[in-house]
Write a protein that holds these residues in place. Structure first.
Motif, PDB file in Angstrom:
ATOM      1  N   ARG A 112       0.854  -1.184   0.000  1.00  0.00           N
ATOM      2  CA  ARG A 112       0.000   0.000   0.000  1.00  0.00           C
ATOM      3  C   ARG A 112       0.892   1.237   0.000  1.00  0.00           C
ATOM      4  NH1 ARG A 112      -2.903  -3.410  -1.049  1.00  0.00           N
ATOM      5  NH2 ARG A 112      -4.971  -3.934  -0.271  1.00  0.00           N
ATOM      6  N   SER A 113       0.313   2.379  -0.315  1.00  0.00           N
ATOM      7  CA  SER A 113       1.053   3.635  -0.279  1.00  0.00           C
ATOM      8  C   SER A 113       0.542   4.490   0.874  1.00  0.00           C
ATOM      9  CB  SER A 113       0.879   4.394  -1.600  1.00  0.00           C
ATOM     10  OG  SER A 113       1.467   3.689  -2.663  1.00  0.00           O
ATOM     11  N   TYR A 114       1.480   5.084   1.615  1.00  0.00           N
ATOM     12  CA  TYR A 114       1.128   5.940   2.748  1.00  0.00           C
ATOM     13  C   TYR A 114       1.999   7.186   2.735  1.00  0.00           C
ATOM     14  CZ  TYR A 114      -1.307   1.847   4.590  1.00  0.00           C
ATOM     15  OH  TYR A 114      -2.146   0.768   4.742  1.00  0.00           O
ATOM     16  N   SER A 115       1.418   8.300   3.165  1.00  0.00           N
ATOM     17  CA  SER A 115       2.153   9.561   3.214  1.00  0.00           C
ATOM     18  C   SER A 115       3.211   9.524   4.305  1.00  0.00           C
ATOM     19  CB  SER A 115       1.202  10.729   3.481  1.00  0.00           C
ATOM     20  OG  SER A 115       0.293  10.897   2.422  1.00  0.00           O
ATOM     21  N   LEU A 116       4.368  10.089   3.996  1.00  0.00           N
ATOM     22  CA  LEU A 116       5.387  10.293   5.021  1.00  0.00           C
ATOM     23  C   LEU A 116       4.912  11.397   5.956  1.00  0.00           C
ATOM     24  CD1 LEU A 116       8.346  10.139   2.533  1.00  0.00           C
ATOM     25  CD2 LEU A 116       8.153   8.634   4.529  1.00  0.00           C
ATOM     26  N   THR A 117       5.128  11.216   7.251  1.00  0.00           N
ATOM     27  CA  THR A 117       4.692  12.221   8.221  1.00  0.00           C
ATOM     28  C   THR A 117       5.867  12.931   8.884  1.00  0.00           C
ATOM     29  OG1 THR A 117       4.563  10.513   9.948  1.00  0.00           O
ATOM     30  CG2 THR A 117       2.540  11.008   8.729  1.00  0.00           C
ATOM     31  N   CYS A 118       7.077  12.630   8.446  1.00  0.00           N
ATOM     32  CA  CYS A 118       8.278  13.207   9.051  1.00  0.00           C
ATOM     33  C   CYS A 118       8.927  14.209   8.100  1.00  0.00           C
ATOM     34  CB  CYS A 118       9.279  12.106   9.393  1.00  0.00           C
ATOM     35  SG  CYS A 118       9.755  11.120   7.951  1.00  0.00           S
ATOM     36  N   PRO A 119       9.795  15.069   8.632  1.00  0.00           N
ATOM     37  CA  PRO A 119      10.552  15.960   7.746  1.00  0.00           C
ATOM     38  C   PRO A 119      11.645  15.180   7.019  1.00  0.00           C
ATOM     39  CG  PRO A 119      10.544  16.714  10.056  1.00  0.00           C
ATOM     40  CD  PRO A 119      10.066  15.316  10.054  1.00  0.00           C
ATOM     41  N   PRO A 120      12.194  15.726   5.941  1.00  0.00           N
ATOM     42  CA  PRO A 120      13.353  15.093   5.300  1.00  0.00           C
ATOM     43  C   PRO A 120      14.537  15.042   6.260  1.00  0.00           C
ATOM     44  CG  PRO A 120      12.376  16.789   3.889  1.00  0.00           C
ATOM     45  CD  PRO A 120      11.734  16.929   5.225  1.00  0.00           C
ATOM     46  N   ASP A 121      15.387  14.017   6.091  1.00  0.00           N
ATOM     47  CA  ASP A 121      16.596  13.870   6.920  1.00  0.00           C
ATOM     48  C   ASP A 121      16.274  13.907   8.412  1.00  0.00           C
ATOM     49  OD1 ASP A 121      18.742  13.441   5.138  1.00  0.00           O
ATOM     50  OD2 ASP A 121      18.676  15.539   4.544  1.00  0.00           O
ATOM     51  N   TRP A 122      15.221  13.215   8.790  1.00  0.00           N
ATOM     52  CA  TRP A 122      14.776  13.219  10.182  1.00  0.00           C
ATOM     53  C   TRP A 122      15.580  12.222  11.007  1.00  0.00           C
ATOM     54  CZ3 TRP A 122      10.937   9.526  12.482  1.00  0.00           C
ATOM     55  CH2 TRP A 122      10.582   9.892  13.796  1.00  0.00           C
ATOM     56  N   THR A 123      16.007  12.651  12.186  1.00  0.00           N
ATOM     57  CA  THR A 123      16.681  11.769  13.143  1.00  0.00           C
ATOM     58  C   THR A 123      15.993  11.893  14.491  1.00  0.00           C
ATOM     59  OG1 THR A 123      18.271  13.481  13.807  1.00  0.00           O
ATOM     60  CG2 THR A 123      18.898  12.033  11.970  1.00  0.00           C
ATOM     61  N   HIS A 124      16.224  10.907  15.354  1.00  0.00           N
ATOM     62  CA  HIS A 124      15.600  10.937  16.678  1.00  0.00           C
ATOM     63  C   HIS A 124      16.601  10.409  17.700  1.00  0.00           C
ATOM     64  CE1 HIS A 124      12.712  10.447  19.917  1.00  0.00           C
ATOM     65  NE2 HIS A 124      11.812  11.075  19.180  1.00  0.00           N
ATOM     66  N   PRO A 125      16.805  11.142  18.809  1.00  0.00           N
ATOM     67  CA  PRO A 125      17.791  10.712  19.811  1.00  0.00           C
ATOM     68  C   PRO A 125      17.483   9.355  20.437  1.00  0.00           C
ATOM     69  CG  PRO A 125      16.448  12.554  20.625  1.00  0.00           C
ATOM     70  CD  PRO A 125      16.183  12.428  19.168  1.00  0.00           C
ATOM     71  N   GLU A 126      16.198   8.986  20.516  1.00  0.00           N
ATOM     72  CA  GLU A 126      15.850   7.688  21.091  1.00  0.00           C
ATOM     73  C   GLU A 126      16.287   6.524  20.207  1.00  0.00           C
ATOM     74  OE1 GLU A 126      11.761   7.417  22.120  1.00  0.00           O
ATOM     75  OE2 GLU A 126      11.806   9.168  23.459  1.00  0.00           O
ATOM     76  N   HIS A 127      16.616   6.812  18.957  1.00  0.00           N
ATOM     77  CA  HIS A 127      17.058   5.775  18.025  1.00  0.00           C
ATOM     78  C   HIS A 127      18.475   6.071  17.530  1.00  0.00           C
ATOM     79  CE1 HIS A 127      13.076   3.966  17.968  1.00  0.00           C
ATOM     80  NE2 HIS A 127      12.569   5.163  17.819  1.00  0.00           N
ATOM     81  N   LYS A 128      19.332   6.501  18.478  1.00  0.00           N
ATOM     82  CA  LYS A 128      20.759   6.727  18.225  1.00  0.00           C
ATOM     83  C   LYS A 128      20.997   7.750  17.125  1.00  0.00           C
ATOM     84  CE  LYS A 128      21.859   1.988  19.635  1.00  0.00           C
ATOM     85  NZ  LYS A 128      22.510   0.707  19.266  1.00  0.00           N
ATOM     86  N   SER A 129      20.034   8.683  16.986  1.00  0.00           N
ATOM     87  CA  SER A 129      20.151   9.778  16.022  1.00  0.00           C
ATOM     88  C   SER A 129      20.384   9.298  14.591  1.00  0.00           C
ATOM     89  CB  SER A 129      21.272  10.751  16.444  1.00  0.00           C
ATOM     90  OG  SER A 129      20.940  11.371  17.669  1.00  0.00           O
ATOM     91  N   LYS A 130      19.922   8.079  14.280  1.00  0.00           N
ATOM     92  CA  LYS A 130      20.007   7.579  12.909  1.00  0.00           C
ATOM     93  C   LYS A 130      18.848   8.143  12.097  1.00  0.00           C
ATOM     94  CE  LYS A 130      22.462   3.316  14.008  1.00  0.00           C
ATOM     95  NZ  LYS A 130      22.470   1.836  13.915  1.00  0.00           N
ATOM     96  N   ARG A 131      19.061   8.260  10.796  1.00  0.00           N
ATOM     97  CA  ARG A 131      17.999   8.805   9.945  1.00  0.00           C
ATOM     98  C   ARG A 131      16.850   7.804   9.820  1.00  0.00           C
ATOM     99  NH1 ARG A 131      20.646  11.250   4.581  1.00  0.00           N
ATOM    100  NH2 ARG A 131      21.608   9.174   4.525  1.00  0.00           N
ATOM    101  N   LEU A 132      15.661   8.325  10.028  1.00  0.00           N
ATOM    102  CA  LEU A 132      14.458   7.498  10.063  1.00  0.00           C
ATOM    103  C   LEU A 132      13.384   8.124   9.181  1.00  0.00           C
ATOM    104  CD1 LEU A 132      14.306   7.134  13.948  1.00  0.00           C
ATOM    105  CD2 LEU A 132      15.181   5.405  12.384  1.00  0.00           C
ATOM    106  N   ILE A 133      12.315   7.379   8.964  1.00  0.00           N
ATOM    107  CA  ILE A 133      11.119   7.913   8.332  1.00  0.00           C
ATOM    108  C   ILE A 133       9.912   7.465   9.161  1.00  0.00           C
ATOM    109  CG2 ILE A 133      12.060   8.009   5.998  1.00  0.00           C
ATOM    110  CD1 ILE A 133      10.579   5.380   5.419  1.00  0.00           C
ATOM    111  N   SER A 134       8.796   8.123   8.980  1.00  0.00           N
ATOM    112  CA  SER A 134       7.575   7.707   9.673  1.00  0.00           C
ATOM    113  C   SER A 134       6.382   7.848   8.748  1.00  0.00           C
ATOM    114  CB  SER A 134       7.355   8.532  10.951  1.00  0.00           C
ATOM    115  OG  SER A 134       7.114   9.898  10.646  1.00  0.00           O
ATOM    116  N   ILE A 135       5.436   6.961   8.931  1.00  0.00           N
ATOM    117  CA  ILE A 135       4.143   7.032   8.267  1.00  0.00           C
ATOM    118  C   ILE A 135       3.076   6.863   9.334  1.00  0.00           C
ATOM    119  CG2 ILE A 135       4.994   6.113   6.070  1.00  0.00           C
ATOM    120  CD1 ILE A 135       3.742   3.409   6.847  1.00  0.00           C
TER     121      ILE A 135
END
Length: 386
Positions: A112-135
């Protein structure tokens, strides 16, 4: 008589070399056994991708993959998935774009296709500041995959991904005056835009009118309230349809008196978007309107029939409501795909025999025509060049 060398027969040596290694343990095995097992694995005729997958499931030269690292409830019937993509993912996407996601359920890949809900080049400190995406996914009564995701797809699940695409995007820099009109899960691409503006510390004059049945049904409700309180230039206007009925576009003059002067992005149910397009056209400002549809209007059905996929030699019998793309995937055929909603043209293939029908308008296509498989169905027996 078999020849022998040093007490070993050639046949016996061959059988010993070709025999499978039962397990990877060392108990009861000689060093030669272990060496033979290693050699057998090294010389197994696998593709490079198979070796990459053994090292890290996200490494692939053939397809984009990702791992779900967090599943977070948004409402009773919606959830956010945070995904760590593997090699090859383009983190420079534009806010508002969508991705395709494939999840393995009961031995079959469902896309299926879903909209990305995060900004480009998004990182999060709870995930070791690795680049992530969210839907974010809202469970739909007729949506098998959306219900599966919201009811509890586990963290750690490996998914397949399609590259970000779509033209419903926020420009950089954004317009000085912005109007967002959303309802239900139509808020998802707009959240990527809002989060991007906030991250870039560039929130212009933005009014967001969002419709939901009750306060508990508002996806990202707490975050919208925080943004409303934090940024004087941002106004979140919540319309509760359970109390007040459908939002009437005639009320825009009161809610947003200068709506004609704003660049507008709208996403929600088909009926709502159709009304918005007519309203903007009547005002002569349709060039200021950007619309994103999550579904297609199906005004026709086909007869169904046997669909044959020429290159693979596979066939499947389907009804008139099953798209050619769904038919191919059910038959185990690797179908080209993109948006899955009749927009991007990625799924186009050629009809080599028979007839198919466009489910949006009933137009019939025949041998030699190129068709979008995501919005076309069999109109009798047909063959596709795939």
């Amino acid at each position: 008589m078999a020849s022998k060398t040093g007490g070993f027969s050639v046949r016996g040596l061959r059988e010993w070399l070709e025999a499978p290694v039962a397990d990877g343990t060392t108990a009861g095995r000689t060093r030669l056994d272990a060496l033979r097992g290693a050699a057998a694995r090294i010389t197994t005729p696998l593709l490079p991708d198979d070796y990459l997958h053994l090292v890290n499931p996200l490494w692939s030269a053939r397809e984009l993959r990702g791992r779900i690292v967090e599943v977070r409830k948004e409402t009773a019937d919606s959830a956010t998935l945070v995904i760590k993509p593997g090699w090859g993912f383009d983190f420079k996407f534009e806010p508002g774009q969508y991705i395709g996601i494939g999840i393995l359920v009961d031995g079959r890949w469902h896309w299926r296709s879903y909209s990305l809900t995060c900004p480009p080049d998004w990182t999060h400190p709870e995930h070791k500041s690795k680049r992530l995406i969210s839907i974010a996914v809202k469970a739909m009564p007729e949506g098998f995959l959306s219900s599966h995701i919201v009811s509890g797809v586990p963290e750690g699940t490996i998914v397949r991904l399609a590259a970000p695409q779509g033209g419903f995007v926020l420009p950089e820099p954004p317009p000085a005056k912005v109007l967002f009109l959303t309802a239900g899960s139509g808020i998802t691409p707009v959240m990527a835009m809002l989060r991007t503006m906030e991250r870039r510390e560039s929130v212009p004059d933005v009014l967001h009118v969002h419709s939901a049945r009750t306060p508990d049904d508002v996806m990202f409700g707490d975050e919208l309230r925080e943004m409303h309180d934090k940024h004087p230039s941002f106004t979140a206007h919540l319309h509760l349809t359970g109390e007040n009925g459908k939002f009437a576009l005639a009320d825009l003059d009161e809610v947003c008196p200068d709506w004609r002067a704003r660049e507008t992005w709208a996403c929600g149910p088909l009926g709502m978007l159709d009304e918005i397009e007519k309203h903007w056209a009547a005002a002569g400002i349709e060039n200021q309107l950007h619309v994103e549809r999550f579904e297609i209007a199906r005004s026709a059905t086909a007869e169904g029939g046997t669909v044959t996929f020429a290159k693979t030699g596979r066939s499947i019998e389907v009804d008139g409501a099953t798209t050619l793309m769904q038919a191919g995937e059910s038959a185990g055929v690797q179908m080209p795909f993109g948006c899955r909603m009749g927009i991007c043209q990625t799924c186009v293939v050629t009809v080599t025999d028979g007839h198919v029908r466009d489910l949006r308008n009933g137009n019939e296509h025949r041998a030699g025509d190129k068709v979008q498989t995501c919005i076309s169905a069999a109109a009798g027996d047909c063959t596709l060049d795939v």
